[in-house]
Scaffold this motif. Structure first.
Motif, PDB file in Angstrom:
ATOM      1  N   LEU A   1       0.812  -1.217   0.000  1.00 29.73           N
ATOM      2  CA  LEU A   1       0.000   0.000   0.000  1.00 29.73           C
ATOM      3  C   LEU A   1       0.847   1.269   0.000  1.00 29.73           C
ATOM      4  CD1 LEU A   1      -2.771  -1.007   2.577  1.00 29.73           C
ATOM      5  CD2 LEU A   1      -3.068  -0.676   0.115  1.00 29.73           C
ATOM      6  N   LEU A   2       2.007   1.224   0.657  1.00 35.57           N
ATOM      7  CA  LEU A   2       2.814   2.433   0.800  1.00 35.57           C
ATOM      8  C   LEU A   2       3.784   2.667  -0.351  1.00 35.57           C
ATOM      9  CD1 LEU A   2       3.599   2.294   4.628  1.00 35.57           C
ATOM     10  CD2 LEU A   2       2.113   3.920   3.443  1.00 35.57           C
ATOM     11  N   LEU A   3       4.352   1.601  -0.898  1.00 32.94           N
ATOM     12  CA  LEU A   3       5.384   1.764  -1.919  1.00 32.94           C
ATOM     13  C   LEU A   3       4.855   1.511  -3.325  1.00 32.94           C
ATOM     14  CD1 LEU A   3       8.466   0.055  -0.209  1.00 32.94           C
ATOM     15  CD2 LEU A   3       7.783   2.463  -0.165  1.00 32.94           C
ATOM     16  N   GLU A   4       5.515   2.154  -4.273  1.00 36.56           N
ATOM     17  CA  GLU A   4       5.186   1.939  -5.681  1.00 36.56           C
ATOM     18  C   GLU A   4       5.618   0.529  -6.089  1.00 36.56           C
ATOM     19  OE1 GLU A   4       3.515   4.308  -7.267  1.00 36.56           O
ATOM     20  OE2 GLU A   4       3.698   5.584  -5.507  1.00 36.56           O
ATOM     21  N   PRO A   5       4.995  -0.041  -7.117  1.00 37.22           N
ATOM     22  CA  PRO A   5       5.418  -1.371  -7.588  1.00 37.22           C
ATOM     23  C   PRO A   5       6.893  -1.352  -7.979  1.00 37.22           C
ATOM     24  CG  PRO A   5       3.330  -0.748  -8.588  1.00 37.22           C
ATOM     25  CD  PRO A   5       3.828   0.468  -7.851  1.00 37.22           C
ATOM     26  N   GLY A   6       7.559  -2.473  -7.753  1.00 38.47           N
ATOM     27  CA  GLY A   6       8.976  -2.578  -8.098  1.00 38.47           C
ATOM     28  C   GLY A   6       9.905  -2.438  -6.899  1.00 38.47           C
ATOM     29  N   TYR A   7       9.356  -2.390  -5.695  1.00 38.54           N
ATOM     30  CA  TYR A   7      10.197  -2.299  -4.502  1.00 38.54           C
ATOM     31  C   TYR A   7      10.960  -3.609  -4.313  1.00 38.54           C
ATOM     32  CZ  TYR A   7       6.344  -4.892  -2.411  1.00 38.54           C
ATOM     33  OH  TYR A   7       5.379  -5.824  -2.154  1.00 38.54           O
TER      34      TYR A   7
END
Length: 197
Positions: free
Chosen positions: A65-71
Motif C-alpha cells: 500500500l505504501l510503496l510503488e510497484p517494483g520495490y
C-alpha cells in the motif's frame, strides 16, 4: 421435489446447474457485525465502509500500500533462534515454527527499498501476527540494518511499528536490541540534522 440437492462435495446446487461458491468472498466486521464484500474492504484500505472499524493490515500488505510497484525486499533471510532453549506453555522453537507457517515470514518484520511517490525510502513494517510483533534478535538486527541503509543511501527511514515489545523468550538478547536500535536512531538523527544544515 426439492429445489436444491446436496452435491457430493457437501455444497448445494439446483438440479442440473453448477454451484457458485461464495466462501472466502465475505468477512464479518467485528465493529458492526455486518457482512462486507472483501473486495470492497480492500478498496477502502481495510476500513469497514459501514462503521469505520480498522481491520489489521499485515506487513506485506502495508508495504504494497505504501510503496510503488517494483520495490525490493531485503534482509528476509534473518531468523531468530532459541538461545535459551526456552519453554513456557510451549517450546519457543515450536512457537517460531508455527509463526513462520502462519505468516509466511522468517520473523516479525519486513524491510523494503522502494519509492513512496517520487521519493526513494527505506521502509520497515512489523508483523503483529508473528508472536505479537515482538522484538527478538532478528527483528533488532533487521531494523539496525535498515537504519544503516538509510544513512548510507541518504534515503528517509520509515518504520511502521506494530510491536508487543521485547520477546521474553530470548531474554537479555532481546533487551539488547532496544539499546542497539536506540543508539542507531540517535546516530541517524544526529547525522540527518548535520546534513540538513
Amino acid at each position: 421435489m426439492s429445489w436444491f440437492k446436496r452435491d457430493d462435495d457437501g455444497g448445494f446446487g439446483s438440479d442440473g446447474e453448477k454451484n457458485v461458491r461464495t466462501e472466502g468472498l465475505w468477512t464479518k466486521c467485528p465493529g458492526c457485525t455486518q457482512a462486507i464484500f472483501k473486495k470492497d474492504l480492500e478498496a477502502n484500505l481495510n476500513v469497514c465502509p459501514k462503521c469505520g472499524h480498522h481491520f489489521r493490515i499485515h506487513a506485506r500488505r502495508r508495504i504494497e500500500l505504501l510503496l510503488e510497484p517494483g520495490y525490493e525486499l531485503v534482509d528476509t533471510e534473518l531468523r531468530s533462534t532459541d538461545p535459551l532453549d526456552f519453554t513456557d506453555l510451549k517450546r519457543y522453537k515450536h512457537r517460531l515454527t508455527e509463526a513462520r507457517r502462519k505468516t509466511g515470514l522468517n520473523d516479525a518484520i519486513l524491510t523494503a527499498l522502494g519509492k513512496l511517490g517520487t521519493h526513494d525510502v527505506v521502509l520497515s513494517a512489523m508483523e503483529y501476527g508473528f508472536i505479537g510483533g515482538s522484538m527478538g534478535a532478528a527483528v533488532g538486527e533487521t531494523i539496525a540494518r535498515a537504519i544503516d541503509r538509510s544513512l548510507e543511501t541518504r534515503r528517509p527511514l520509515i518504520i511502521v511499528s506494530a510491536s508487543g515489545g521485547a520477546r521474553m523468550m530470548e531474554g537479555i538478547v532481546s533487551l539488547m536490541q532496544l539499546a542497539k536500535i536506540s543508539s542507531g536512531l540517535a546516530g541517524w538523527t544526529t547525522r540527518a540534522f548535520r546534513l540538513s544544515r
